[in-house]
Write a protein that holds these residues in place. Structure first.
Motif, PDB file in Angstrom:
ATOM      1  N   PRO A  26       0.765  -1.309   0.014  1.00 31.79           N
ATOM      2  CA  PRO A  26       0.094   0.098  -0.366  1.00 31.79           C
ATOM      3  C   PRO A  26       0.797   1.327  -0.220  1.00 31.79           C
ATOM      4  CG  PRO A  26      -0.171  -0.693   1.971  1.00 31.79           C
ATOM      5  CD  PRO A  26       0.114  -2.003   1.223  1.00 31.79           C
ATOM      6  N   PRO A  27       0.126   2.490  -0.457  1.00 33.50           N
ATOM      7  CA  PRO A  27       0.953   3.296  -0.294  1.00 33.50           C
ATOM      8  C   PRO A  27       1.710   3.805   0.859  1.00 33.50           C
ATOM      9  CG  PRO A  27      -0.961   3.924  -0.888  1.00 33.50           C
ATOM     10  CD  PRO A  27      -1.219   1.908  -0.899  1.00 33.50           C
ATOM     11  N   LEU A  28       2.555   4.811   1.310  1.00 31.77           N
ATOM     12  CA  LEU A  28       3.274   5.388   2.187  1.00 31.77           C
ATOM     13  C   LEU A  28       2.285   6.155   2.628  1.00 31.77           C
ATOM     14  CD1 LEU A  28       5.440   5.245   4.464  1.00 31.77           C
ATOM     15  CD2 LEU A  28       6.367   6.560   2.962  1.00 31.77           C
ATOM     16  N   PRO A  29       2.053   6.578   3.894  1.00 32.71           N
ATOM     17  CA  PRO A  29       0.673   7.722   4.739  1.00 32.71           C
ATOM     18  C   PRO A  29       1.997   8.473   5.071  1.00 32.71           C
ATOM     19  CG  PRO A  29       0.784   5.692   5.773  1.00 32.71           C
ATOM     20  CD  PRO A  29       1.579   5.185   4.672  1.00 32.71           C
ATOM     21  N   VAL A  30       1.573  10.229   4.429  1.00 28.78           N
ATOM     22  CA  VAL A  30       2.320  10.946   4.923  1.00 28.78           C
ATOM     23  C   VAL A  30       1.600  12.061   5.014  1.00 28.78           C
ATOM     24  CG1 VAL A  30       3.717  12.571   3.640  1.00 28.78           C
ATOM     25  CG2 VAL A  30       4.225  10.103   2.978  1.00 28.78           C
ATOM     26  N   LYS A  31       1.799  12.394   5.662  1.00 30.66           N
ATOM     27  CA  LYS A  31       0.603  13.959   7.005  1.00 30.66           C
ATOM     28  C   LYS A  31       1.622  15.077   6.221  1.00 30.66           C
ATOM     29  CE  LYS A  31      -1.313  15.716  11.335  1.00 30.66           C
ATOM     30  NZ  LYS A  31      -1.872  15.231  12.436  1.00 30.66           N
ATOM     31  N   MET A  32       0.427  16.018   5.886  1.00 33.24           N
ATOM     32  CA  MET A  32       0.687  17.406   5.593  1.00 33.24           C
ATOM     33  C   MET A  32      -0.127  18.069   6.085  1.00 33.24           C
ATOM     34  SD  MET A  32       1.324  18.917   1.796  1.00 33.24           S
ATOM     35  CE  MET A  32       2.966  17.590   1.307  1.00 33.24           C
ATOM     36  N   VAL A  33       0.186  19.463   6.108  1.00 24.89           N
ATOM     37  CA  VAL A  33      -1.494  20.015   6.932  1.00 24.89           C
ATOM     38  C   VAL A  33      -1.385  21.321   5.693  1.00 24.89           C
ATOM     39  CG1 VAL A  33      -0.831  21.902   8.261  1.00 24.89           C
ATOM     40  CG2 VAL A  33      -0.243  20.050   9.755  1.00 24.89           C
ATOM     41  N   ILE A  34      -2.069  22.553   5.456  1.00 21.07           N
ATOM     42  CA  ILE A  34      -2.780  23.575   4.954  1.00 21.07           C
ATOM     43  C   ILE A  34      -2.680  24.045   6.206  1.00 21.07           C
ATOM     44  CG2 ILE A  34      -4.269  23.853   3.265  1.00 21.07           C
ATOM     45  CD1 ILE A  34      -3.085  21.428   2.167  1.00 21.07           C
ATOM     46  N   VAL A  46      -8.807  21.833   0.560  1.00 19.73           N
ATOM     47  CA  VAL A  46      -8.331  20.604   0.141  1.00 19.73           C
ATOM     48  C   VAL A  46      -9.971  20.282  -0.408  1.00 19.73           C
ATOM     49  CG1 VAL A  46      -8.817  18.920   2.320  1.00 19.73           C
ATOM     50  CG2 VAL A  46      -7.654  20.553   3.129  1.00 19.73           C
ATOM     51  N   GLY A  47     -10.517  20.314  -0.652  1.00 21.01           N
ATOM     52  CA  GLY A  47     -11.178  20.008  -2.049  1.00 21.01           C
ATOM     53  C   GLY A  47     -12.020  19.945  -2.633  1.00 21.01           C
ATOM     54  N   SER A  48     -10.119  20.939  -3.346  1.00 22.23           N
ATOM     55  CA  SER A  48     -10.141  20.469  -5.058  1.00 22.23           C
ATOM     56  C   SER A  48      -9.411  19.424  -4.938  1.00 22.23           C
ATOM     57  CB  SER A  48      -8.937  22.103  -4.917  1.00 22.23           C
ATOM     58  OG  SER A  48     -10.226  23.343  -4.768  1.00 22.23           O
ATOM     59  N   ILE A  49      -8.490  19.123  -4.626  1.00 27.59           N
ATOM     60  CA  ILE A  49      -7.643  17.973  -4.853  1.00 27.59           C
ATOM     61  C   ILE A  49      -7.634  16.784  -4.511  1.00 27.59           C
ATOM     62  CG2 ILE A  49      -6.278  17.956  -2.326  1.00 27.59           C
ATOM     63  CD1 ILE A  49      -4.858  17.775  -5.774  1.00 27.59           C
ATOM     64  N   SER A  50      -8.878  16.252  -3.157  1.00 27.25           N
ATOM     65  CA  SER A  50      -9.297  15.086  -2.782  1.00 27.25           C
ATOM     66  C   SER A  50      -9.674  14.253  -3.235  1.00 27.25           C
ATOM     67  CB  SER A  50     -10.134  15.511  -1.376  1.00 27.25           C
ATOM     68  OG  SER A  50     -10.301  14.580  -0.307  1.00 27.25           O
ATOM     69  N   GLU A  51      -9.239  13.010  -3.264  1.00 22.90           N
ATOM     70  CA  GLU A  51      -9.765  11.948  -4.071  1.00 22.90           C
ATOM     71  C   GLU A  51     -11.111  11.376  -3.345  1.00 22.90           C
ATOM     72  OE1 GLU A  51      -6.318   9.408  -4.420  1.00 22.90           O
ATOM     73  OE2 GLU A  51      -6.666   8.745  -2.475  1.00 22.90           O
ATOM     74  N   ILE A  52     -11.007  11.720  -1.995  1.00 22.07           N
ATOM     75  CA  ILE A  52     -12.520  11.503  -1.190  1.00 22.07           C
ATOM     76  C   ILE A  52     -12.793  12.204  -1.045  1.00 22.07           C
ATOM     77  CG2 ILE A  52     -11.204   9.337   0.038  1.00 22.07           C
ATOM     78  CD1 ILE A  52     -11.408  11.019   2.154  1.00 22.07           C
ATOM     79  N   ALA A  53     -14.456  12.029  -0.702  1.00 26.03           N
ATOM     80  CA  ALA A  53     -15.742  13.715  -0.115  1.00 26.03           C
ATOM     81  C   ALA A  53     -14.666  14.384   1.609  1.00 26.03           C
ATOM     82  CB  ALA A  53     -16.800  13.139   0.032  1.00 26.03           C
ATOM     83  N   PRO A  54     -14.053  15.045   0.979  1.00 29.54           N
ATOM     84  CA  PRO A  54     -12.971  15.995   2.594  1.00 29.54           C
ATOM     85  C   PRO A  54     -14.170  15.615   3.964  1.00 29.54           C
ATOM     86  CG  PRO A  54     -14.023  18.109   0.928  1.00 29.54           C
ATOM     87  CD  PRO A  54     -13.965  16.457  -0.052  1.00 29.54           C
ATOM     88  N   LEU A  55     -13.721  15.562   4.842  1.00 32.09           N
ATOM     89  CA  LEU A  55     -14.519  16.178   5.997  1.00 32.09           C
ATOM     90  C   LEU A  55     -14.082  17.173   6.404  1.00 32.09           C
ATOM     91  CD1 LEU A  55     -15.378  14.628   8.683  1.00 32.09           C
ATOM     92  CD2 LEU A  55     -13.094  14.442   9.543  1.00 32.09           C
ATOM     93  N   THR A  56     -15.312  18.266   6.778  1.00 32.84           N
ATOM     94  CA  THR A  56     -14.965  19.358   7.091  1.00 32.84           C
ATOM     95  C   THR A  56     -15.997  19.321   9.112  1.00 32.84           C
ATOM     96  OG1 THR A  56     -17.254  19.861   5.446  1.00 32.84           O
ATOM     97  CG2 THR A  56     -14.754  20.340   4.790  1.00 32.84           C
ATOM     98  N   THR A  57     -15.190  20.474   9.484  1.00 31.11           N
ATOM     99  CA  THR A  57     -15.994  21.512  10.403  1.00 31.11           C
ATOM    100  C   THR A  57     -16.207  22.163  10.035  1.00 31.11           C
ATOM    101  OG1 THR A  57     -13.962  21.601  10.967  1.00 31.11           O
ATOM    102  CG2 THR A  57     -14.782  19.518  11.530  1.00 31.11           C
ATOM    103  N   GLU A  58     -17.337  22.822   9.291  1.00 35.76           N
ATOM    104  CA  GLU A  58     -17.687  23.821   8.800  1.00 35.76           C
ATOM    105  C   GLU A  58     -18.917  24.759   9.358  1.00 35.76           C
ATOM    106  OE1 GLU A  58     -16.580  26.562   5.122  1.00 35.76           O
ATOM    107  OE2 GLU A  58     -15.269  25.070   7.084  1.00 35.76           O
ATOM    108  N   ALA A  59     -19.007  25.606  10.595  1.00 42.87           N
ATOM    109  CA  ALA A  59     -20.347  25.979  10.749  1.00 42.87           C
ATOM    110  C   ALA A  59     -20.415  27.788  10.575  1.00 42.87           C
ATOM    111  CB  ALA A  59     -19.297  26.503  12.393  1.00 42.87           C
ATOM    112  N   ALA A  60     -21.735  28.254  10.803  1.00 42.39           N
ATOM    113  CA  ALA A  60     -22.416  29.270  10.184  1.00 42.39           C
ATOM    114  C   ALA A  60     -22.014  30.466  10.727  1.00 42.39           C
ATOM    115  CB  ALA A  60     -23.690  28.510  10.937  1.00 42.39           C
TER     116      ALA A  60
END
Length: 206
Positions: A26-34, A46-60
């Motif tokens: 499996p590919p090596l997991p690497v953590k990067m911060v935005i 994050v949303g533009s590049i993510s290959e999965i539906a990005p997890l967001t914690t948006e509040a109004a």
């Protein structure tokens, strides 16, 4: 291993060894911060590049929050990240980036230490219309000794300052890359992340 009988009586059987490909790792997991200030485009990146539906914690953004956070340059912004954004992107069969977007407001700064733990590097996003909001993020990664790249988000396809002016204003060292990118464009985000990755690899090899 397969044994094939000989067509002529008395002859020895022929042994055929099946050749199988070794299992792919499996590919090596690497953590990067935005990272970056309020409303600079972290969630969009994050949303533009993510290959999965990005997890967001948006509040109004409430009236109270609007009185605290400067919405002058983001008048149409109705939500804000209160914990983190998360997405993934497989760079190649050997490497997969796990992207963690930080909250931009100062009052959520206590979460940064946990979010950056174990990260190989950071993409610090800058809005040239309000460079003052970027100093905290730059200072943070300089203090932590984490490799980072300053990425100027080209809102509406333009920048209010040239890259050399941004470097001078933020007082970042020469080895720190200062680049321009568009948080809405997948290819542009990919190229920016690769700059961070190359920087991190060079630091690890030095």
């Amino acid at each position: 291993m397969v044994s094939v009988p000989s067509p002529t009586p008395g002859e020895h059987s022929v042994t055929v060894t099946e050749v199988t490909e070794p299992p792919l790792r499996p590919p090596l997991p690497v953590k990067m911060v935005i990272a970056g200030g309020f409303g600079v485009g972290k969630t969009t990146t994050v949303g533009s590049i993510s290959e999965i539906a990005p997890l967001t914690t948006e509040a109004a953004i409430t009236e109270v929050a609007a009185g605290v956070d400067d919405l002058t340059h983001t008048p149409h912004k109705t939500t804000t990240t209160v914990a983190m954004d998360f997405g993934t992107i497989t760079i190649d069969p050997t490497l997969k980036l796990y992207l963690f977007g930080t909250p931009g407001q100062d009052r959520f700064g206590f979460m940064w230490d946990d979010l950056v733990e174990g990260a190989v590097g950071a993409l610090v996003i800058v809005d040239t219309r309000r460079l003052d909001d970027c100093y905290a993020a730059v200072d943070y990664f300089e203090h932590k000794g984490i490799p980072f790249t300053v990425a100027v988000n080209t809102f509406d396809g333009r920048m209010d300052h040239q890259l050399d002016e941004v470097r001078w204003a933020l007082d970042v060292a020469d080895p720190v890359p200062v680049i321009a990118f568009d948080a809405r464009e997948r290819g542009s985000v990919r190229d920016a992340l690769l700059v961070v990755l190359e920087l991190a690899l060079a630091r690890a090899e030095s």
